[in-house]
Design a protein around this motif. Structure first.
Motif, PDB file in Angstrom:
ATOM      1  N   UNK A 216       0.838  -1.208   0.000  1.00  0.00           N
ATOM      2  CA  UNK A 216       0.000   0.000   0.000  1.00  0.00           C
ATOM      3  C   UNK A 216       0.872   1.256   0.000  1.00  0.00           C
ATOM      4  N   UNK A 217       1.929   1.228   0.816  1.00  0.00           N
ATOM      5  CA  UNK A 217       2.807   2.404   0.933  1.00  0.00           C
ATOM      6  C   UNK A 217       3.520   2.705  -0.380  1.00  0.00           C
ATOM      7  N   UNK A 218       3.805   1.654  -1.173  1.00  0.00           N
ATOM      8  CA  UNK A 218       4.515   1.874  -2.438  1.00  0.00           C
ATOM      9  C   UNK A 218       3.692   2.727  -3.405  1.00  0.00           C
ATOM     10  N   UNK A 219       2.350   2.547  -3.364  1.00  0.00           N
ATOM     11  CA  UNK A 219       1.557   3.386  -4.254  1.00  0.00           C
ATOM     12  C   UNK A 219       0.820   4.515  -3.519  1.00  0.00           C
ATOM     13  N   UNK A 220       1.110   4.713  -2.218  1.00  0.00           N
ATOM     14  CA  UNK A 220       0.521   5.840  -1.470  1.00  0.00           C
ATOM     15  C   UNK A 220       1.596   6.633  -0.736  1.00  0.00           C
ATOM     16  N   UNK A 287       6.694  -7.501  -7.681  1.00  0.00           N
ATOM     17  CA  UNK A 287       6.965  -6.202  -7.051  1.00  0.00           C
ATOM     18  C   UNK A 287       8.475  -5.961  -6.996  1.00  0.00           C
ATOM     19  N   UNK A 288       9.220  -7.044  -6.685  1.00  0.00           N
ATOM     20  CA  UNK A 288      10.687  -6.942  -6.563  1.00  0.00           C
ATOM     21  C   UNK A 288      11.348  -6.583  -7.889  1.00  0.00           C
ATOM     22  N   UNK A 289      10.822  -7.117  -8.980  1.00  0.00           N
ATOM     23  CA  UNK A 289      11.510  -7.001 -10.269  1.00  0.00           C
ATOM     24  C   UNK A 289      10.906  -5.946 -11.204  1.00  0.00           C
ATOM     25  N   UNK A 290       9.789  -5.334 -10.825  1.00  0.00           N
ATOM     26  CA  UNK A 290       9.144  -4.362 -11.710  1.00  0.00           C
ATOM     27  C   UNK A 290       9.080  -2.993 -11.029  1.00  0.00           C
ATOM     28  N   UNK A 293       3.991   0.861 -10.061  1.00  0.00           N
ATOM     29  CA  UNK A 293       3.084   0.709  -8.916  1.00  0.00           C
ATOM     30  C   UNK A 293       2.045  -0.392  -9.131  1.00  0.00           C
ATOM     31  N   UNK A 294       1.880  -0.841 -10.399  1.00  0.00           N
ATOM     32  CA  UNK A 294       0.826  -1.837 -10.669  1.00  0.00           C
ATOM     33  C   UNK A 294       1.040  -3.163  -9.924  1.00  0.00           C
ATOM     34  N   UNK A 295       2.271  -3.721  -9.927  1.00  0.00           N
ATOM     35  CA  UNK A 295       2.468  -4.965  -9.157  1.00  0.00           C
ATOM     36  C   UNK A 295       2.201  -4.782  -7.662  1.00  0.00           C
ATOM     37  N   UNK A 300      -1.215  -5.978  -3.095  1.00  0.00           N
ATOM     38  CA  UNK A 300      -2.108  -5.510  -2.030  1.00  0.00           C
ATOM     39  C   UNK A 300      -3.450  -6.246  -2.106  1.00  0.00           C
ATOM     40  N   UNK A 301      -4.005  -6.332  -3.314  1.00  0.00           N
ATOM     41  CA  UNK A 301      -5.279  -7.033  -3.496  1.00  0.00           C
ATOM     42  C   UNK A 301      -5.155  -8.516  -3.211  1.00  0.00           C
TER      43      UNK A 301
END
Lengths: 325, 54
Positions: A216-220, A287-290, A293-295, A300-301
Motif C-alpha cells: 500500500x505504501x509503495x503506491x501511497x 513487485x521486486x523485479x518491476x 506501482x501496478x504490481x 495488495x489485493x
C-alpha cells in the motif's frame, strides 16, 4: 465546517415565558465551543468497519477451531466484544491521528478531520467502548481473553499509534501484532488457555501485515510523506522496500503451511496453503523485479485474498476433521 | 431560574437530525446490552437458575 454553521446562533436565548428553552437549545461549553453534526454513522466510521470485519472473521476462526466450543450465544457475544474492542482502538487511533489524517487524501474524509466530530468526543467514545468490550468479554467468556483484548487495545492505541507510527519505519512490523491477536483471543475465549494453533494463526497475520501495508505504501507514499509518517519507502527507498516485501512474502508462505506441518491440519489444507503461498511469493517477486506501482497494487489485493483464503481453509479443514473423527 | 452567565445556541436542522440519529443508536445499544446480560445470565446459570428455595 460543522462548527461554522452554528456561529450565527451563539447568543443567549430566552423564550417568551422567560425560561430557557432547553429542549431546543444546546448548551455550549466554553472548552468545547462547537456543536458538531456527527451522526451514528460517523461513530460507526470511527470503529473502522472494514478492519472490524477482518477481526470478526479471524477471531471467529480462532474460536471455531478451538478444541472446546462454548455455548453459541456466549461465542457470538465474545466475537462481538472482540470486534467492539478492535473498533474502540480504531476510534482512539482516529482521535490521536486527526492531525495527520487531515493531510492525507485517503483519510481526510474521516469524521474528525472532516469537521463532523470533535476529537474529545472520539476519545470518550473510544475509552468507553474499550472498557465495555473488555469487561463484557471478561464476564461472558473469561478474564484471560479479556486481558488479551485489553492488551491489544493498548498495543494498537498507545504502542503503535502514539509511539511507533511516527517514529520508525518498522512501525507496522511491530504494530502488526495488534491486528494479529484476534484469533488468539477467540481461541482463549473458548478454552481459557493459549494454544499453539492460535499462536500459528497469530504468526500468519503478524508476518502478513508488513508486505500488505508496504505494498500500500509503495503506491501511497506521497500521502504518507506529506503527513510525515516514516513509512519504509519514504525512509529506506523503494528498492529496499521491495526486497523486504519479498523476504516477508517467503516467511508468510512458510507460516501458512505450518498448521499442516505441525499436524493441526490435513494434507489437503497443506497443499492449498502451499499454492496460495506460492502465489503470494509470485506477486511479491513481481513487485521486486518491476519498477511500477501496478504490481504493488496487485500484491495488495492478493494479500487480502490470501489472508481470507488461508483462514477459511483452516476453518473448513477443522470442520471436516471434526466430522470425520 | 435563568442562568444568566450561560450561552445557548439554536441547533441547525442537520444538528437536530444528527442528535436524533445518535440518540436512537444509543438507545438501541443500551437495549442490546440489557438483552445480552440477561441472556448471558440465563446461559451461565443453566437449568439451575430455576433451583430456588422459597
Amino acid at each position: 465546517m460543522a462548527a461554522a454553521g452554528n456561529s450565527g446562533g451563539l447568543a443567549s436565548r430566552i423564550d417568551r415565558n422567560g425560561a430557557m428553552a432547553l429542549a431546543d437549545a444546546q448548551h455550549i461549553d466554553d472548552t468545547a465551543g462547537s456543536v458538531f453534526e456527527a451522526t451514528a454513522g460517523d461513530y460507526i466510521a470511527l470503529l473502522k468497519p472494514r478492519v472490524m470485519s477482518l477481526v470478526v472473521f479471524t477471531a471467529f476462526v480462532g474460536l471455531a477451531i478451538a478444541p472446546e466450543w462454548p455455548n453459541p450465544f456466549i461465542a457470538v457475544i465474545s466475537i462481538l466484544a472482540i470486534a467492539v474492542g478492535a473498533g474502540a482502538s480504531g476510534a482512539l487511533n482516529m482521535w490521536y491521528d486527526a492531525d495527520i489524517d487531515r493531510v492525507m487524501a485517503r483519510t481526510a474524509g474521516r469524521p474528525i478531520p472532516a469537521g463532523r466530530m470533535g476529537a474529545t468526543d472520539a476519545l470518550a467514545f473510544g475509552l468507553v467502548l474499550s472498557v465495555f468490550s473488555v469487561v463484557t468479554l471478561g464476564l461472558v467468556a473469561n478474564w484471560l481473553a479479556a486481558a488479551m483484548l485489553a492488551f491489544t487495545i493498548f498495543f494498537y492505541a498507545v504502542v503503535y499509534t502514539m509511539w511507533l507510527k511516527r517514529s520508525t519505519p518498522q512501525n507496522i512490523v511491530i504494530g502488526g501484532a495488534a491486528g494479529a491477536f484476534p484469533p488468539m483471543i477467540g481461541w482463549t475465549a473458548a478454552t481459557g488457555t493459549i494454544g499453539l494453533e492460535s499462536v500459528i494463526l497469530f504468526l500468519v497475520i503478524f508476518l502478513w501485515t508488513p508486505p500488505h501495508f508496504w505494498a500500500l505504501a509503495l503506491f501511497s507514499q506521497t500521502d504518507y510523506g506529506k503527513a510525515g509518517i516514516p513509512m519504509l519507502p519514504n525512509v529506506s527507498g523503494e528498492a529496499a522496500t521491495r526486497r523486504q516485501i519479498f523476504a516477508y512474502a517467503l516467511l508468510v508462505a512458510v507460516a501458512g503451511v505450518l498448521p499442516w506441518a505441525l499436524g493441526f491440519s490435513s494434507i489437503v489444507y497443506g497443499a492449498a496453503a502451499s499454492v496460495l503461498g506460492i502465489g503470494f511469493v509470485w506477486y511479491a517477486y513481481r513487485v521486486l523485479t518491476t519498477v511500477d506501482t501496478r504490481p504493488a497494487k496487485a500484491l495488495f489485493g492478493y494479500s487480502l485474498l490470501y489472508l481470507f483464503a488461508v483462514f477459511a481453509l483452516v476453518l473448513a479443514d477443522s470442520i471436516v476433521l471434526r466430522s470425520i473423527a | 431560574m435563568k442562568p444568566a452567565d450561560q450561552d445557548f445556541v439554536d441547533l441547525t436542522d442537520a444538528q437536530k437530525k444528527a442528535r436524533r440519529s445518535r440518540s436512537i443508536a444509543l438507545g438501541l445499544a443500551l437495549a442490546a446490552l440489557v438483552v445480552i446480560f440477561y441472556v448471558t445470565t440465563l446461559v451461565k446459570f443453566g437449568p439451575s437458575i430455576l433451583d430456588r428455595s422459597f
